[in-house]
Motif scaffolding. Structure first.
Motif: not given
Length: 152
Positions: A44-45, A50-53, A80-82, A93-94
């Motif tokens: 999660t961090e 990095h906006k990398n899931y 998170l917003n996903f 996905k972001h």
């Protein structure tokens, strides 16, 4: 988290998501373990920074279509917003705030549930068989007699 702990958690994630090993993992015990919670926190961090899931998707791929996926998603929603993709395997996905607010209105935002296969329906047989006039189909032939009911 320090770099050493993050490296250990990344190794842990790569090991549990390996297809050769993941078949033998008891998901109930895994989801209740402390190292799993640390791995989710690290992933999660990483996603926030990095906006990398990638790490979250590897965890989600392991528990998708299980009852534990709901807890996983509800734990991530506040931070998170996903959005979830519809294709298999499903991925996180972001998303922008606008996409997240529109997600509940879309049919893809339905709650995640364990998918059970549809029950098989019993076959219905009609008792309207044609009556055969052939002697070979008759039960009157004695076993072992000449032409004991076998067709050639």
């Amino acid at each position: 988290m320090n770099d050493k702990q993050v490296a250990e958690l990344r190794k842990f994630l790569s090991k549990i998501t390996d297809p050769k090993i993941s078949a033998f993992i008891d998901l109930k015990k895994l989801c209740q373990s402390g190292i799993y919670n640390l791995a989710v926190q690290m992933a999660t961090e990483h996603a926030i920074e990095h906006k990398n899931y990638m790490y979250l998707n590897s965890i989600f791929g392991l528990i998708d279509d299980t009852p534990y996926a709901i807890n996983f998603i509800t734990a991530l929603r506040p931070r998170l917003n996903f959005t979830l993709t519809d294709t298999k395997p499903r991925k996180l996905k972001h998303a922008t705030l606008h996409q997240v607010t529109q997600a509940p209105n879309q049919p893809t935002a339905k709650p995640i549930a364990v998918k059970n296969p549809p029950p098989k329906q019993a076959k219905i047989y009609d008792n309207k068989r044609e009556v055969s006039e052939d002697v070979m189909d008759s039960r009157l032939m004695l076993p072992g007699s000449y032409g004991a009911g076998r067709r050639r």
